[in-house]
Design a protein around this motif. Structure first.
Motif, PDB file in Angstrom:
ATOM      1  N   SER A  94      16.657  -6.539   4.515  1.00 29.21           N
ATOM      2  CA  SER A  94      15.930  -5.910   5.619  1.00 29.21           C
ATOM      3  C   SER A  94      14.426  -5.933   5.356  1.00 29.21           C
ATOM      4  CB  SER A  94      16.393  -4.463   5.805  1.00 29.21           C
ATOM      5  OG  SER A  94      17.748  -4.428   6.161  1.00 29.21           O
ATOM      6  N   TYR A  95      14.049  -5.668   4.112  1.00 29.51           N
ATOM      7  CA  TYR A  95      12.636  -5.692   3.734  1.00 29.51           C
ATOM      8  C   TYR A  95      12.043  -7.089   3.943  1.00 29.51           C
ATOM      9  CZ  TYR A  95       8.874  -6.625   0.398  1.00 29.51           C
ATOM     10  OH  TYR A  95       7.720  -7.061  -0.183  1.00 29.51           O
ATOM     11  N   LEU A  96      12.739  -8.105   3.449  1.00 30.73           N
ATOM     12  CA  LEU A  96      12.212  -9.464   3.519  1.00 30.73           C
ATOM     13  C   LEU A  96      12.185 -10.026   4.935  1.00 30.73           C
ATOM     14  CD1 LEU A  96      13.896 -10.919   0.319  1.00 30.73           C
ATOM     15  CD2 LEU A  96      11.443 -10.449   0.650  1.00 30.73           C
ATOM     16  N   THR A 102       5.876  -7.594   4.530  1.00 29.60           N
ATOM     17  CA  THR A 102       5.443  -8.427   3.409  1.00 29.60           C
ATOM     18  C   THR A 102       4.107  -9.074   3.729  1.00 29.60           C
ATOM     19  OG1 THR A 102       6.625 -10.366   4.246  1.00 29.60           O
ATOM     20  CG2 THR A 102       7.808  -8.972   2.689  1.00 29.60           C
ATOM     21  N   GLU A 103       3.397  -9.419   2.668  1.00 26.00           N
ATOM     22  CA  GLU A 103       2.143 -10.159   2.812  1.00 26.00           C
ATOM     23  C   GLU A 103       2.470 -11.564   3.313  1.00 26.00           C
ATOM     24  OE1 GLU A 103      -0.837  -8.947   2.459  1.00 26.00           O
ATOM     25  OE2 GLU A 103      -0.427  -7.061   1.430  1.00 26.00           O
ATOM     26  N   SER A 104       1.473 -12.380   3.510  1.00 28.16           N
ATOM     27  CA  SER A 104       1.673 -13.721   4.053  1.00 28.16           C
ATOM     28  C   SER A 104       2.547 -14.597   3.149  1.00 28.16           C
ATOM     29  CB  SER A 104       0.330 -14.403   4.301  1.00 28.16           C
ATOM     30  OG  SER A 104      -0.392 -14.507   3.077  1.00 28.16           O
ATOM     31  N   ASP A 105       2.667 -14.255   1.860  1.00 31.86           N
ATOM     32  CA  ASP A 105       3.520 -15.041   0.956  1.00 31.86           C
ATOM     33  C   ASP A 105       5.005 -14.734   1.152  1.00 31.86           C
ATOM     34  OD1 ASP A 105       3.849 -12.554  -0.270  1.00 31.86           O
ATOM     35  OD2 ASP A 105       2.782 -13.108  -2.093  1.00 31.86           O
ATOM     36  N   GLN A 111       1.345  -2.372   2.700  1.00 27.87           N
ATOM     37  CA  GLN A 111       1.419  -0.926   2.501  1.00 27.87           C
ATOM     38  C   GLN A 111       2.652  -0.357   3.218  1.00 27.87           C
ATOM     39  OE1 GLN A 111      -2.206   1.126   3.359  1.00 27.87           O
ATOM     40  NE2 GLN A 111      -1.486   3.040   2.489  1.00 27.87           N
ATOM     41  N   ASP A 112       2.958  -0.884   4.399  1.00 26.19           N
ATOM     42  CA  ASP A 112       4.135  -0.431   5.143  1.00 26.19           C
ATOM     43  C   ASP A 112       5.435  -0.840   4.460  1.00 26.19           C
ATOM     44  OD1 ASP A 112       2.542   0.712   7.106  1.00 26.19           O
ATOM     45  OD2 ASP A 112       2.655  -1.034   8.423  1.00 26.19           O
ATOM     46  N   GLY A 113       5.419  -1.944   3.716  1.00 25.35           N
ATOM     47  CA  GLY A 113       6.634  -2.457   3.096  1.00 25.35           C
ATOM     48  C   GLY A 113       6.956  -1.864   1.741  1.00 25.35           C
ATOM     49  N   THR A 114       6.032  -1.131   1.151  1.00 26.24           N
ATOM     50  CA  THR A 114       6.244  -0.601  -0.196  1.00 26.24           C
ATOM     51  C   THR A 114       7.453   0.317  -0.284  1.00 26.24           C
ATOM     52  OG1 THR A 114       3.899  -0.797  -0.683  1.00 26.24           O
ATOM     53  CG2 THR A 114       5.153   0.701  -2.079  1.00 26.24           C
ATOM     54  N   ALA A 115       7.705   1.099   0.743  1.00 24.57           N
ATOM     55  CA  ALA A 115       8.833   2.039   0.710  1.00 24.57           C
ATOM     56  C   ALA A 115      10.163   1.321   0.525  1.00 24.57           C
ATOM     57  CB  ALA A 115       8.864   2.881   1.974  1.00 24.57           C
ATOM     58  N   LEU A 116      10.347   0.150   1.126  1.00 27.98           N
ATOM     59  CA  LEU A 116      11.585  -0.610   0.943  1.00 27.98           C
ATOM     60  C   LEU A 116      11.518  -1.506  -0.285  1.00 27.98           C
ATOM     61  CD1 LEU A 116      12.781  -1.740   4.477  1.00 27.98           C
ATOM     62  CD2 LEU A 116      13.824  -0.090   2.959  1.00 27.98           C
TER      63      LEU A 116
END
Length: 144
Positions: A94-96, A102-105, A111-116
Motif C-alpha cells: 500500500s505504501y509503495l 514516496t519520493e520520485s525514486d 513526509q506523508d509516507g513516513t507513517a507507513l
C-alpha cells in the motif's frame, strides 16, 4: 518446542503493537474505515470491493487475531511470522503503490509516507521469526 528470548522479544513487541491497533479500530467510524480501505486497496485491489464498515471490522478482527497469535507462545514462531509477513506485505504494498507517499525514486518516503514506511520493521521481524530458528538449529548441528 521452546521459544528463544530473541523470538519472545520480537513477538511481544510486534504482537502488543498490532493488538493495540486492532482494539483501537473496534470503534472505527465509517469515514475512517473508508480512508483506510482506500489506502489498503492500493496494495490489494480486491479490498476496495468491500463495504467500508465491513472492511473496518475485518481489519480490526484481523489485527486483534494477529496480535494475539504473536503474543501466544502456543502458536509456533514460524506460523506467527508468516502471518506477520503477510500483514506487513500488505502495508508495504500500500505504501509503495499510493501516490504521494514516496519520493520520485519510488522507495524513499515523503513526509506523508513516513507513517507507513516505518512499518518495514514488521517485515524484518517476520523474516527473523520465520528463518531465525532454522539457522540456530544448523549452528547447533555443526557443533556436534
Amino acid at each position: 518446542m521452546g521459544i528463544s528470548i530473541a523470538n519472545a522479544a520480537l513477538r511481544l513487541v510486534s504482537g502488543a503493537f498490532i493488538l493495540n491497533s486492532g482494539i483501537n479500530k473496534l470503534r472505527l467510524d465509517e469515514a475512517s474505515a473508508a480512508g483506510l480501505q482506500q489506502m489498503a486497496a492500493n496494495g490489494v485491489p480486491q479490498l476496495g470491493e468491500m463495504e467500508p464498515a465491513a472492511f473496518g471490522k475485518m481489519l480490526s478482527i484481523g489485527e486483534i487475531s494477529l496480535g494475539s497469535a504473536l503474543l501466544l507462545p502456543l502458536i509456533p514462531s514460524r506460523l506467527a511470522g508468516l502471518g506477520l509477513g503477510a500483514f506487513s506485505g500488505v502495508i508495504l504494498a500500500s505504501y509503495l503503490r499510493t501516490p504521494g507517499l514516496t519520493e520520485s525514486d519510488g522507495i524513499r518516503p515523503t513526509q506523508d509516507g513516513t507513517a507507513l514506511a516505518k512499518d518495514v520493521w514488521l517485515a524484518g521481524m517476520a523474516v527473523a521469526l520465520i528463518f531465525g530458528r532454522r539457522s540456530t538449529k544448523k549452528a547447533k548441528n555443526k557443533k556436534k
